[in-house]
Design a protein around this motif. Structure first.
Motif, short mmCIF file in Angstrom:
data_model
loop_
_atom_site.label_atom_id
_atom_site.label_comp_id
_atom_site.label_asym_id
_atom_site.label_seq_id
_atom_site.Cartn_x
_atom_site.Cartn_y
_atom_site.Cartn_z
N ALA A 1 0.83 -1.21 0.00
CA ALA A 1 0.00 0.00 0.00
C ALA A 1 0.86 1.26 0.00
CB ALA A 1 -0.94 -0.01 1.21
N VAL A 2 1.93 1.24 0.78
CA VAL A 2 2.83 2.39 0.83
C VAL A 2 3.48 2.61 -0.54
CG1 VAL A 2 5.03 3.20 1.78
CG2 VAL A 2 3.27 2.28 3.30
N TYR A 3 3.89 1.54 -1.18
CA TYR A 3 4.48 1.69 -2.52
C TYR A 3 3.50 2.35 -3.47
CZ TYR A 3 6.35 0.54 -7.10
OH TYR A 3 6.81 0.64 -8.39
N LYS A 4 2.23 1.92 -3.43
CA LYS A 4 1.23 2.51 -4.32
C LYS A 4 1.03 4.00 -4.04
CE LYS A 4 -1.63 -1.55 -5.33
NZ LYS A 4 -2.99 -2.10 -5.25
N ALA A 5 1.15 4.40 -2.77
CA ALA A 5 0.98 5.81 -2.43
C ALA A 5 2.19 6.64 -2.83
CB ALA A 5 0.72 5.95 -0.93
N VAL A 6 3.37 6.06 -2.72
CA VAL A 6 4.60 6.83 -2.94
C VAL A 6 5.04 6.86 -4.40
CG1 VAL A 6 7.09 6.83 -2.43
CG2 VAL A 6 5.43 6.48 -0.59
N GLN A 7 4.87 5.75 -5.11
CA GLN A 7 5.42 5.66 -6.47
C GLN A 7 4.95 6.77 -7.41
OE1 GLN A 7 4.29 4.82 -9.69
NE2 GLN A 7 6.40 4.76 -10.48
N GLY B 1 1.67 3.20 13.38
CA GLY B 1 0.85 3.32 12.19
C GLY B 1 1.50 4.16 11.12
N THR B 2 2.84 4.07 11.04
CA THR B 2 3.58 4.83 10.03
C THR B 2 4.65 3.94 9.41
OG1 THR B 2 5.12 5.67 11.70
CG2 THR B 2 3.23 7.08 11.12
N ALA B 3 5.02 4.30 8.19
CA ALA B 3 6.12 3.62 7.49
C ALA B 3 7.09 4.69 7.02
CB ALA B 3 5.60 2.82 6.31
N VAL B 4 8.37 4.43 7.17
CA VAL B 4 9.40 5.36 6.71
C VAL B 4 9.99 4.80 5.43
CG1 VAL B 4 11.56 6.51 7.27
CG2 VAL B 4 9.89 6.08 9.07
N VAL B 5 9.96 5.61 4.38
CA VAL B 5 10.42 5.18 3.06
C VAL B 5 11.81 5.74 2.79
CG1 VAL B 5 9.91 5.19 0.60
CG2 VAL B 5 8.04 5.12 2.25
N GLN B 6 12.76 4.85 2.59
CA GLN B 6 14.15 5.20 2.30
C GLN B 6 14.70 6.19 3.31
OE1 GLN B 6 13.81 6.38 -1.88
NE2 GLN B 6 14.52 4.36 -2.52
N GLY B 7 14.26 6.06 4.56
CA GLY B 7 14.77 6.88 5.64
C GLY B 7 14.33 8.32 5.61
N ARG B 8 13.38 8.66 4.71
CA ARG B 8 13.01 10.06 4.56
C ARG B 8 11.51 10.28 4.73
NH1 ARG B 8 16.07 9.07 0.04
NH2 ARG B 8 14.28 9.41 -1.31
N ARG B 9 10.75 9.84 3.76
CA ARG B 9 9.31 10.13 3.76
C ARG B 9 8.57 9.24 4.77
NH1 ARG B 9 5.88 12.50 0.23
NH2 ARG B 9 7.33 12.53 -1.54
N VAL B 10 7.71 9.87 5.57
CA VAL B 10 6.90 9.14 6.54
C VAL B 10 5.47 9.04 6.01
CG1 VAL B 10 6.01 9.09 8.90
CG2 VAL B 10 8.32 9.96 8.46
N VAL B 11 4.97 7.82 5.91
CA VAL B 11 3.66 7.58 5.32
C VAL B 11 2.75 6.93 6.38
CG1 VAL B 11 2.36 6.45 3.48
CG2 VAL B 11 4.70 7.25 3.06
N PRO B 12 1.66 7.59 6.76
CA PRO B 12 0.71 6.97 7.68
C PRO B 12 -0.10 5.88 6.98
CG PRO B 12 0.43 9.38 7.57
CD PRO B 12 1.28 8.97 6.41
N PHE B 13 -0.58 4.93 7.76
CA PHE B 13 -1.41 3.88 7.19
C PHE B 13 -2.41 3.37 8.22
CE2 PHE B 13 2.26 1.69 9.01
CZ PHE B 13 1.65 0.69 9.77
N PRO C 1 -0.99 12.89 3.40
CA PRO C 1 -1.81 14.10 3.51
C PRO C 1 -1.22 15.27 2.76
CG PRO C 1 -1.38 13.09 5.67
CD PRO C 1 -0.44 12.46 4.69
N ALA C 2 -2.09 16.13 2.25
CA ALA C 2 -1.63 17.36 1.61
C ALA C 2 -1.11 18.31 2.68
CB ALA C 2 -2.77 17.99 0.81
#
Length: 224
Positions: free
Chosen positions: A169-175, A194-206, A221-222
């Motif tokens: 799900a995070v991949y779909k949101a970030v790609q 309830g968060t995922a950190v992508v490549q040590g930078r972007r934090v994505v809630p889920f 979120p915007a």
């Protein structure tokens, strides 16, 4: 009470769809609209130009699942004030949404799910659907990072499957935003936060719902 009888397999499918609708309601985000629909014979014929750019190399079952997802997406678009229209497939495979709308589509062998939301509130959304079963041991070693293995819950047989779903799900949101191909190790999941950190930078809630299926919704979120 309806007096319509269905074969047991069909009854199970409709029961599963109803349960999935409840899961979608539990995961609901403000301003979004989500839904699900059973994948049925003939859904492959519902694909519009641009919605399945690789149809020649795909099985009928795959086209059917894609058709069900696109049908559902078209049904949701008017709830966002957009006309029902083709949801094209980008070169990466991600859906191309009309201006002002973001969303995501997923499916398994039986059912498709989709969610849409306004870009004024969400930069991107990602949804994933997985069976509520054990993740194979060889895949488990690929999916989990060393940190996730240390924090894993050995008493939860679905722990690995949930992490797999979150990362999908995070991949779909970030790609669609970063246009980057991610490995499983690029996403570090914290189920408690309830968060995922992508490549040590972007934090994505889920958000995750676990029932007859594992359903995960990731969102960016915007900025205010």
């Amino acid at each position: 009470m309806s007096n319509i009888s269905r074969p047991s397999g069909a009854a199970d499918a409709y029961s599963s769809e109803a349960a999935l609708r409840q899961d979608l309601t539990r995961l609901a985000l403000p301003g979004t609209h989500a839904g699900c629909r059973l994948i049925m014979p003939g859904n492959e014929a519902a694909l519009l130009p641009g919605e399945d750019t690789n149809s020649r190399g795909r099985s009928v079952a795959a086209q059917r699942a894609t058709g069900a997802g696109r049908l559902l997406a078209r049904e949701l678009l008017p709830m966002m004030g957009a006309p029902a229209q083709a949801v094209a497939r980008s070169p990466s495979g991600a859906p191309v949404w009309p201006r002002g709308v973001t969303g995501s589509i997923a499916h398994d062998d039986e059912v498709a799910v989709a969610i849409v939301g306004p870009t004024r509130s969400y930069v991107s959304l990602g949804i994933d659907l997985e069976p509520a079963g054990l993740l194979p041991a060889d895949l488990l070693m690929t999916v989990l990072t060393p940190g996730e293995r240390r924090k894993g819950n050995p008493d939860d047989p679905l722990h690995g499957r949930i992490l797999f779903s979150v990362k999908e799900a995070v991949y779909k949101a970030v790609q669609p935003i970063d246009l980057a191909f991610l490995e499983f190790e690029d996403v570090e999941v914290d189920l408690v936060a309830g968060t995922a950190v992508v490549q040590g930078r972007r934090v994505v809630p889920f958000r995750v719902s676990r029932g007859l299926r594992i359903l995960t919704l990731a969102f960016i979120p915007a900025e205010d």
